[in-house]
Scaffold this active site. Structure first.
Site, PDB file in Angstrom:
ATOM      1  N   LYS A 237      -2.660  -8.354   3.616  1.00  0.00           N
ATOM      2  CA  LYS A 237      -2.626  -7.984   5.038  1.00  0.00           C
ATOM      3  C   LYS A 237      -3.290  -9.043   5.923  1.00  0.00           C
ATOM      4  CE  LYS A 237      -2.098  -3.139   4.009  1.00  0.00           C
ATOM      5  NZ  LYS A 237      -1.647  -1.973   4.749  1.00  0.00           N
TER       6      LYS A 237
ATOM      7  N   ASN B  71      -1.677  13.397   7.851  1.00  0.00           N
ATOM      8  CA  ASN B  71      -2.642  13.239   6.749  1.00  0.00           C
ATOM      9  C   ASN B  71      -3.993  13.807   7.159  1.00  0.00           C
ATOM     10  OD1 ASN B  71      -4.228  11.111   8.111  1.00  0.00           O
ATOM     11  ND2 ASN B  71      -2.263  10.035   7.987  1.00  0.00           N
TER      12      ASN B  71
ATOM     13  N   ASP C 170       2.854   5.809   5.763  1.00  0.00           N
ATOM     14  CA  ASP C 170       3.694   4.681   5.345  1.00  0.00           C
ATOM     15  C   ASP C 170       5.171   4.953   5.612  1.00  0.00           C
ATOM     16  OD1 ASP C 170       1.693   2.978   4.448  1.00  0.00           O
ATOM     17  OD2 ASP C 170       1.518   4.079   2.556  1.00  0.00           O
TER      18      ASP C 170
HETATM   19  N1  CTP Z   1      -2.183   0.202   7.701  1.00  0.00           N
HETATM   20  C1  CTP Z   1      -1.402  -0.228   8.744  1.00  0.00           C
HETATM   21  N2  CTP Z   1      -0.094   0.144   8.824  1.00  0.00           N
HETATM   22  C2  CTP Z   1       0.469   0.929   7.871  1.00  0.00           C
HETATM   23  C3  CTP Z   1      -0.324   1.371   6.780  1.00  0.00           C
HETATM   24  C4  CTP Z   1      -1.650   0.996   6.727  1.00  0.00           C
HETATM   25  O1  CTP Z   1      -1.899  -0.930   9.606  1.00  0.00           O
HETATM   26  N3  CTP Z   1       1.726   1.260   7.979  1.00  0.00           N
HETATM   27  C5  CTP Z   1      -3.596  -0.241   7.613  1.00  0.00           C
HETATM   28  C6  CTP Z   1      -4.622   0.883   7.601  1.00  0.00           C
HETATM   29  O2  CTP Z   1      -5.040   1.208   8.912  1.00  0.00           O
HETATM   30  C7  CTP Z   1      -5.759   0.271   6.810  1.00  0.00           C
HETATM   31  C8  CTP Z   1      -5.062  -0.669   5.852  1.00  0.00           C
HETATM   32  O3  CTP Z   1      -3.767  -0.914   6.389  1.00  0.00           O
HETATM   33  O4  CTP Z   1      -6.624  -0.490   7.609  1.00  0.00           O
HETATM   34  C9  CTP Z   1      -4.913  -0.131   4.459  1.00  0.00           C
HETATM   35  O5  CTP Z   1      -4.308   1.140   4.507  1.00  0.00           O
HETATM   36  P1  CTP Z   1      -3.953   1.919   3.220  1.00  0.00           P
HETATM   37  O6  CTP Z   1      -3.272   3.188   3.593  1.00  0.00           O
HETATM   38  O7  CTP Z   1      -5.162   1.977   2.324  1.00  0.00           O
HETATM   39  O8  CTP Z   1      -2.950   0.899   2.546  1.00  0.00           O
HETATM   40  P2  CTP Z   1      -1.403   0.863   2.408  1.00  0.00           P
HETATM   41  O9  CTP Z   1      -0.854  -0.259   3.185  1.00  0.00           O
HETATM   42  O10 CTP Z   1      -0.817   2.198   2.691  1.00  0.00           O
HETATM   43  O11 CTP Z   1      -1.312   0.464   0.892  1.00  0.00           O
HETATM   44  P3  CTP Z   1      -1.131   1.426  -0.359  1.00  0.00           P
HETATM   45  O12 CTP Z   1       0.256   1.957  -0.187  1.00  0.00           O
HETATM   46  O13 CTP Z   1      -1.301   0.487  -1.485  1.00  0.00           O
HETATM   47  O14 CTP Z   1      -2.190   2.473  -0.260  1.00  0.00           O
END
Ligand code: CTP
Length: 394
Positions: free
Chosen positions: A340, A208, A277
Site C-alpha cells: 500500500k 463491519n 473490500d
Molecule cells: N483500506 C483502504 N481501502 C480499502 C481497504 C482497506 O484504504 N478498500 C485501508 C484501511 O483503512 C487500512 C489498510 O488499508 O488502513 C489495511 O486494511 P485492511 O482491511 O487490514 O487490509 P485489506 O486491504 O482489506 O487487506 P486484507 O484483505 O489482506 O485484510
C-alpha cells in the site's frame, strides 16, 4: 496541561457553580488553575470551593491585606497562558469593553496579554440588548474571543439565548488552546474513520464492526497539537472532536472520492477506516437485482483508498495505514506497508485482549521499513498521541 497557568474568572451569575466543574477538570489535567471571583460572584458560590478544587488561593479583592495584594494581579497576568471568564455577566462584559479596572478580576484581565476567552451567561433580554451586543463586538475588536451562549430555559424562567455554553465545550476549547505544545502547528492532517456501508437494496446494507473510536481519537490528538484536521467519517455514533473539519460519508466509493480529493493538500494522511473490500454489484435491472437477492449477491471490488493515496503521494507526505490481523501480525503488516506504499503501519492483533474494535483501549505495533515498535496496552487517546509523537520523530 502540566506547567500551564490557566486563570478562570467567575462573575455574578447563577451559572457560577458550573465553573467548579471546569476548575476541577483542569486541575485533574495537571494545570495550575487560578480562580478570580468578582464580589457579586460571592453571592452564588464560596471561594473555599474553588480553593479546594484548584489548590490555589481564590482571589477576590485587589486590596486583600492578608495576601500579597501589591502586584498579585500583575504577576498572575504575566504568568497566565490562557484567561477564561466563565460565566461572564453583562456587567463584566461592559466593564471589560470599556477598560474599567476596579476589582481583582477586571484589573488582572486588563493586565493580561495572553489569549482571552469570554463565555457570557445572563438573562436573554440582557444578552439581546444592543448595549451588551455592542460591548461584545468591542471585546472582539480587541482580539478577545467571546463565545456564543447556549439557548434554552433560563433560571429566571425565560427561554432564549443567554445560557452558559455547555461545560464540556468550554473544557474542550481550553484543552485545544492550552493543553499541549503545538508541535503539529501548520500541518494538515487528513484522517479516515469508522465503517463503510454498502447498500444491497434500499433497506439492507453490508457493514463491519468499526466504531470509529481510533480515528476520532487521532483527529482529536492532532487538533490538540495544533494541526489543521479533516476527518472523513463513515456512519458512527461519536461526537466530532472540537476544532476538526468533518466530512460524512457512507460507502467506500464516497470515502475514496473525499479522501483522494483532499489527500494532495495533506502533510499526513491516516487511514483507520475499516473499508469494506467488496460491495454488491448494482444491476441495471432493479427487478433482477431483487430477485437474485439475497441468495446470490454478486460482488464488485471497492477501490483500495490507501494504495491509491500511497501511489499518488506528494513529496514529503507521510502516509499511515492500519492493519487488523488475526495471525502473523508483523509479517502481514509488513506486506501491507509495501503493497500500500505506506510509511507506517499501525498493526492490531485481533487476538489480543483490549485491542481492536469496540473497546476503549488498544494494543498496537508501529511498523516502518526500519523499525518495529510494540506499545503496551493503553487508552485509544493515548495510543493516538503516541502515534503522532512517533510520526514527528520519523
Ligand atoms: N483500506 C483502504 N481501502 C480499502 C481497504 C482497506 O484504504 N478498500 C485501508 C484501511 O483503512 C487500512 C489498510 O488499508 O488502513 C489495511 O486494511 P485492511 O482491511 O487490514 O487490509 P485489506 O486491504 O482489506 O487487506 P486484507 O484483505 O489482506 O485484510
Amino acid at each position: 496541561m502540566k506547567g500551564k497557568c490557566i486563570v478562570i474568572g467567575v462573575t455574578g451569575s447563577i451559572a457560577a457553580y458550573k465553573a467548579c466543574d471546569i476548575v476541577s477538570f483542569l486541575k485533574k489535567q495537571g494545570a495550575d488553575v487560578n480562580v478570580i471571583m468578582t464580589r457579586n460572584a460571592l453571592n452564588f458560590i464560596n471561594p473555599i470551593t474553588f480553593e479546594t478544587l484548584s489548590g490555589n488561593k481564590c482571589l477576590v479583592d485587589t486590596f486583600d491585606r492578608n495576601f500579597q495584594f501589591n502586584v498579585e494581579h500583575v504577576s498572575l497576568a504575566k504568568r497566565a497562558d490562557l484567561f477564561v471568564v466563565a460565566p461572564a455577566s453583562a456587567d463584566f462584559i461592559a466593564k471589560a469593553a470599556a477598560g474599567i479596572a476596579d476589582d481583582m478580576l477586571t484589573t488582572t484581565f486588563l493586565a493580561s496579554t495572553c489569549r482571552k476567552i469570554v463565555y457570557p451567561a445572563m438573562n436573554t433580554r440582557m444578552y439581546d440588548n444592543p448595549i451588551t451586543q455592542d460591548n461584545i463586538k468591542r471585546l472582539e475588536h480587541y482580539g478577545i474571543d467571546v463565545e456564543e451562549t447556549d439557548s434554552g430555559y433560563l433560571a429566571c424562567g425565560d427561554t432564549g439565548r443567554g445560557k452558559l455554553a455547555p461545560v464540556e465545550d468550554i473544557e474542550e476549547r481550553i484543552m485545544l488552546l492550552a493543553a499541549r505544545d503545538h508541535d503539529l502547528d501548520g500541518k494538515r492532517v487528513l484522517i479516515s474513520a469508522g465503517p463503510t456501508q454498502e447498500d444491497i437494496d434500499p433497506v439492507r446494507f453490508i457493514t463491519n464492526h468499526s466504531t470509529g473510536r481510533m480515528g476520532y481519537a487521532l483527529a482529536r490528538a492532532a487538533a490538540l497539537r495544533g494541526a489543521d484536521v479533516t476527518l472523513v467519517s463513515g456512519p458512527v455514533s461519536l461526537k466530532p472532536p472540537m476544532g476538526v473539519r468533518i466530512i460524512n460519508v457512507r460507502s467506500a466509493e464516497q470515502m475514496f472520492d473525499e479522501m483522494t480529493e483532499r489527500s494532495d493538500q495533506a502533510d499526513i494522511v491516516i487511514m483507520t477506516a475499516a473499508v469494506a473490500d467488496m460491495r454488491p454489484e448494482k444491476c441495471a435491472d432493479e427487478k433482477i437485482h431483487k430477485v437474485t437477492m439475497p441468495d446470490s449477491i454478486r460482488l464488485a471490488s471497492n477501490p483500495d483508498i490507501l494504495s491509491y493515496i500511497g501511489e499518488h503521494r506528494k513529496e514529503g507526505q507521510i502516509i499511515v495505514g492500519f492493519s487488523m490481523e488475526t495471525e502473523d501480525l508483523i509479517e502481514n503488516s509488513r506486506s501491507k506497508l509495501e503493497r500500500k506504499h505506506c510509511d507506517l503501519i499501525v498493526a492490531n492483533s485481533l487476538r489480543e485482549k483490549g485491542a481492536g474494535f469496540g473497546c476503549d483501549t488498544n494494543v498496537v505495533t508501529l511498523i516502518t521499513r526500519e523499525e518495529t515498535k510494540e506499545l503496551p496496552i493503553m487508552g485509544k487517546d493515548q495510543v493516538a498521541d503516541r502515534i503522532f509523537t512517533f510520526i514527528l520523530d520519523m
